[in-house]
Design a protein around this motif. Structure first.
Motif, PDB file in Angstrom:
ATOM      1  N   ALA A 149       0.826  -1.206   0.000  1.00 41.72           N
ATOM      2  CA  ALA A 149       0.000   0.000   0.000  1.00 41.72           C
ATOM      3  C   ALA A 149       0.862   1.258   0.000  1.00 41.72           C
ATOM      4  CB  ALA A 149      -0.924   0.004   1.206  1.00 41.72           C
ATOM      5  N   LEU A 150       2.007   1.201   0.677  1.00 38.61           N
ATOM      6  CA  LEU A 150       2.867   2.380   0.767  1.00 38.61           C
ATOM      7  C   LEU A 150       3.862   2.485  -0.382  1.00 38.61           C
ATOM      8  CD1 LEU A 150       3.598   2.362   4.595  1.00 38.61           C
ATOM      9  CD2 LEU A 150       2.006   3.820   3.344  1.00 38.61           C
ATOM     10  N   ALA A 151       4.047   1.412  -1.133  1.00 35.23           N
ATOM     11  CA  ALA A 151       5.011   1.418  -2.234  1.00 35.23           C
ATOM     12  C   ALA A 151       4.555   2.373  -3.324  1.00 35.23           C
ATOM     13  CB  ALA A 151       5.176   0.013  -2.804  1.00 35.23           C
ATOM     14  N   MET A 152       5.491   3.136  -3.818  1.00 37.31           N
ATOM     15  CA  MET A 152       5.171   4.057  -4.897  1.00 37.31           C
ATOM     16  C   MET A 152       5.323   3.325  -6.221  1.00 37.31           C
ATOM     17  SD  MET A 152       6.980   7.544  -3.585  1.00 37.31           S
ATOM     18  CE  MET A 152       6.321   8.472  -4.929  1.00 37.31           C
ATOM     19  N   PRO A 153       4.497   3.661  -7.201  1.00 40.42           N
ATOM     20  CA  PRO A 153       4.668   3.039  -8.513  1.00 40.42           C
ATOM     21  C   PRO A 153       6.019   3.436  -9.101  1.00 40.42           C
ATOM     22  CG  PRO A 153       3.059   4.821  -8.609  1.00 40.42           C
ATOM     23  CD  PRO A 153       3.439   4.638  -7.167  1.00 40.42           C
ATOM     24  N   ALA A 154       6.426   2.705 -10.108  1.00 39.29           N
ATOM     25  CA  ALA A 154       7.724   2.987 -10.733  1.00 39.29           C
ATOM     26  C   ALA A 154       7.820   4.465 -11.086  1.00 39.29           C
ATOM     27  CB  ALA A 154       7.898   2.129 -11.976  1.00 39.29           C
ATOM     28  N   GLY A 155       8.910   5.058 -10.723  1.00 41.17           N
ATOM     29  CA  GLY A 155       9.098   6.480 -10.972  1.00 41.17           C
ATOM     30  C   GLY A 155      10.470   6.885 -10.455  1.00 41.17           C
ATOM     31  N   PRO A 156      10.697   8.169 -10.352  1.00 39.88           N
ATOM     32  CA  PRO A 156      12.014   8.620  -9.903  1.00 39.88           C
ATOM     33  C   PRO A 156      12.257   8.243  -8.444  1.00 39.88           C
ATOM     34  CG  PRO A 156      10.484  10.460  -9.998  1.00 39.88           C
ATOM     35  CD  PRO A 156       9.786   9.269 -10.592  1.00 39.88           C
ATOM     36  N   GLU A 157      13.503   7.952  -8.135  1.00 39.67           N
ATOM     37  CA  GLU A 157      13.875   7.653  -6.755  1.00 39.67           C
ATOM     38  C   GLU A 157      13.817   8.940  -5.950  1.00 39.67           C
ATOM     39  OE1 GLU A 157      14.746   4.754  -5.177  1.00 39.67           O
ATOM     40  OE2 GLU A 157      14.069   3.754  -7.000  1.00 39.67           O
ATOM     41  N   ILE A 158      13.321   8.851  -4.738  1.00 44.09           N
ATOM     42  CA  ILE A 158      13.220  10.019  -3.876  1.00 44.09           C
ATOM     43  C   ILE A 158      14.142   9.813  -2.691  1.00 44.09           C
ATOM     44  CG2 ILE A 158      11.689  11.370  -2.397  1.00 44.09           C
ATOM     45  CD1 ILE A 158       9.396  10.538  -4.246  1.00 44.09           C
ATOM     46  N   GLU A 159      15.029  10.761  -2.484  1.00 43.74           N
ATOM     47  CA  GLU A 159      15.939  10.716  -1.340  1.00 43.74           C
ATOM     48  C   GLU A 159      15.229  11.337  -0.147  1.00 43.74           C
ATOM     49  OE1 GLU A 159      19.368   9.929  -1.140  1.00 43.74           O
ATOM     50  OE2 GLU A 159      19.429   9.102  -3.161  1.00 43.74           O
ATOM     51  N   PHE A 160      15.268  10.653   0.986  1.00 46.53           N
ATOM     52  CA  PHE A 160      14.645  11.186   2.188  1.00 46.53           C
ATOM     53  C   PHE A 160      15.490  10.804   3.383  1.00 46.53           C
ATOM     54  CE2 PHE A 160      11.897  10.531   5.910  1.00 46.53           C
ATOM     55  CZ  PHE A 160      11.407  11.813   6.058  1.00 46.53           C
ATOM     56  N   GLU A 161      15.833  11.791   4.183  1.00 47.65           N
ATOM     57  CA  GLU A 161      16.570  11.530   5.408  1.00 47.65           C
ATOM     58  C   GLU A 161      15.760  12.129   6.549  1.00 47.65           C
ATOM     59  OE1 GLU A 161      20.880  12.514   7.384  1.00 47.65           O
ATOM     60  OE2 GLU A 161      20.731  12.273   5.211  1.00 47.65           O
ATOM     61  N   ALA A 162      15.315  11.276   7.449  1.00 48.25           N
ATOM     62  CA  ALA A 162      14.506  11.747   8.570  1.00 48.25           C
ATOM     63  C   ALA A 162      15.375  12.517   9.548  1.00 48.25           C
ATOM     64  CB  ALA A 162      13.857  10.566   9.268  1.00 48.25           C
ATOM     65  N   PRO A 163      14.895  13.644  10.038  1.00 43.76           N
ATOM     66  CA  PRO A 163      15.681  14.416  11.006  1.00 43.76           C
ATOM     67  C   PRO A 163      15.749  13.691  12.348  1.00 43.76           C
ATOM     68  CG  PRO A 163      13.507  15.388  10.730  1.00 43.76           C
ATOM     69  CD  PRO A 163      13.635  14.286   9.725  1.00 43.76           C
ATOM     70  N   ARG A 164      16.843  13.882  13.062  1.00 36.91           N
ATOM     71  CA  ARG A 164      16.991  13.296  14.392  1.00 36.91           C
ATOM     72  C   ARG A 164      16.062  14.023  15.346  1.00 36.91           C
ATOM     73  NH1 ARG A 164      19.746   9.096  15.368  1.00 36.91           N
ATOM     74  NH2 ARG A 164      21.686   8.678  14.324  1.00 36.91           N
ATOM     75  N   VAL A 165      15.479  13.258  16.235  1.00 38.27           N
ATOM     76  CA  VAL A 165      14.568  13.835  17.216  1.00 38.27           C
ATOM     77  C   VAL A 165      15.122  13.569  18.604  1.00 38.27           C
ATOM     78  CG1 VAL A 165      12.235  13.731  18.161  1.00 38.27           C
ATOM     79  CG2 VAL A 165      12.597  13.461  15.717  1.00 38.27           C
ATOM     80  N   SER A 166      15.141  14.592  19.425  1.00 38.78           N
ATOM     81  CA  SER A 166      15.600  14.441  20.801  1.00 38.78           C
ATOM     82  C   SER A 166      14.383  14.534  21.707  1.00 38.78           C
ATOM     83  CB  SER A 166      16.612  15.535  21.144  1.00 38.78           C
ATOM     84  OG  SER A 166      16.951  15.446  22.502  1.00 38.78           O
ATOM     85  N   LEU A 167      14.122  13.462  22.437  1.00 32.73           N
ATOM     86  CA  LEU A 167      12.969  13.442  23.317  1.00 32.73           C
ATOM     87  C   LEU A 167      13.315  13.813  24.748  1.00 32.73           C
ATOM     88  CD1 LEU A 167      11.269  10.170  22.013  1.00 32.73           C
ATOM     89  CD2 LEU A 167      10.726  12.529  21.425  1.00 32.73           C
ATOM     90  N   GLY A 168      14.584  14.039  25.034  1.00 33.84           N
ATOM     91  CA  GLY A 168      15.000  14.415  26.381  1.00 33.84           C
ATOM     92  C   GLY A 168      14.866  13.289  27.390  1.00 33.84           C
ATOM     93  N   LEU A 169      15.017  12.045  26.930  1.00 34.02           N
ATOM     94  CA  LEU A 169      14.923  10.891  27.827  1.00 34.02           C
ATOM     95  C   LEU A 169      16.285  10.590  28.417  1.00 34.02           C
ATOM     96  CD1 LEU A 169      12.709   8.577  25.622  1.00 34.02           C
ATOM     97  CD2 LEU A 169      11.972  10.088  27.457  1.00 34.02           C
ATOM     98  N   ARG A 170      16.297  10.005  29.596  1.00 32.00           N
ATOM     99  CA  ARG A 170      17.573   9.618  30.184  1.00 32.00           C
ATOM    100  C   ARG A 170      17.650   8.095  30.247  1.00 32.00           C
ATOM    101  NH1 ARG A 170      16.858   8.559  35.698  1.00 32.00           N
ATOM    102  NH2 ARG A 170      14.807   9.169  36.443  1.00 32.00           N
ATOM    103  N   ALA A 171      18.829   7.567  30.339  1.00 31.52           N
ATOM    104  CA  ALA A 171      19.028   6.125  30.366  1.00 31.52           C
ATOM    105  C   ALA A 171      18.412   5.535  31.631  1.00 31.52           C
ATOM    106  CB  ALA A 171      20.516   5.793  30.300  1.00 31.52           C
ATOM    107  N   ALA A 172      17.882   4.336  31.516  1.00 31.23           N
ATOM    108  CA  ALA A 172      17.290   3.657  32.666  1.00 31.23           C
ATOM    109  C   ALA A 172      18.377   3.061  33.545  1.00 31.23           C
ATOM    110  CB  ALA A 172      16.355   2.560  32.192  1.00 31.23           C
ATOM    111  N   ASP A 173      18.176   3.115  34.856  1.00 29.86           N
ATOM    112  CA  ASP A 173      19.149   2.559  35.820  1.00 29.86           C
ATOM    113  C   ASP A 173      18.507   1.298  36.399  1.00 29.86           C
ATOM    114  OD1 ASP A 173      21.157   2.084  37.603  1.00 29.86           O
ATOM    115  OD2 ASP A 173      20.634   3.753  38.935  1.00 29.86           O
ATOM    116  N   PHE A 174      19.087   0.131  36.092  1.00 32.57           N
ATOM    117  CA  PHE A 174      18.518  -1.141  36.540  1.00 32.57           C
ATOM    118  C   PHE A 174      19.214  -1.715  37.766  1.00 32.57           C
ATOM    119  CE2 PHE A 174      17.417  -0.998  31.987  1.00 32.57           C
ATOM    120  CZ  PHE A 174      16.046  -1.094  32.117  1.00 32.57           C
ATOM    121  N   ASP A 175      20.046  -0.932  38.456  1.00 32.60           N
ATOM    122  CA  ASP A 175      20.746  -1.420  39.658  1.00 32.60           C
ATOM    123  C   ASP A 175      19.914  -1.261  40.890  1.00 32.60           C
ATOM    124  OD1 ASP A 175      22.971  -2.195  38.282  1.00 32.60           O
ATOM    125  OD2 ASP A 175      23.916  -0.223  38.448  1.00 32.60           O
TER     126      ASP A 175
END
Length: 84
Positions: free
Chosen positions: A58-84
């Motif tokens: 459903a998401l595949a595009m029909p034959a056509g020009p290749e489209i370059e796409f680079e998703a931007p990095r997102v910072s969610l402000g999460l911190r690493a979990a401490d399992f000790d």
């Protein structure tokens, strides 16, 4: 799309009219006032019974020009979990 409702008697008396109405949309045929059957055009029937597509298809595009796409990095402000 229009929906037509006919009694069994009306359907038997005007089958040709019911077939013409099915081109515009489903025709519901009733027995004793209750919906009992549905008449569809073959195109609509095939559309309804077609094999479901996978999400990738459903998401595949029909034959056509290749489209370059680079998703931007997102910072969610999460911190690493401490399992000790």
């Amino acid at each position: 799309m229009s929906i037509t409702t006919l009694s069994s008697r009306e359907f038997n008396q005007d089958t040709s009219g019911a077939k013409k109405a099915s081109i515009k949309g489903p025709v519901i045929i009733t027995d004793r006032g209750l919906p009992a059957h549905v008449l569809l055009s073959i195109e609509e029937y095939r559309r309804l019974t077609a094999r479901p597509r996978r999400i990738a298809e459903a998401l595949a595009m029909p034959a056509g020009p290749e489209i370059e796409f680079e998703a931007p990095r997102v910072s969610l402000g999460l911190r690493a979990a401490d399992f000790d």
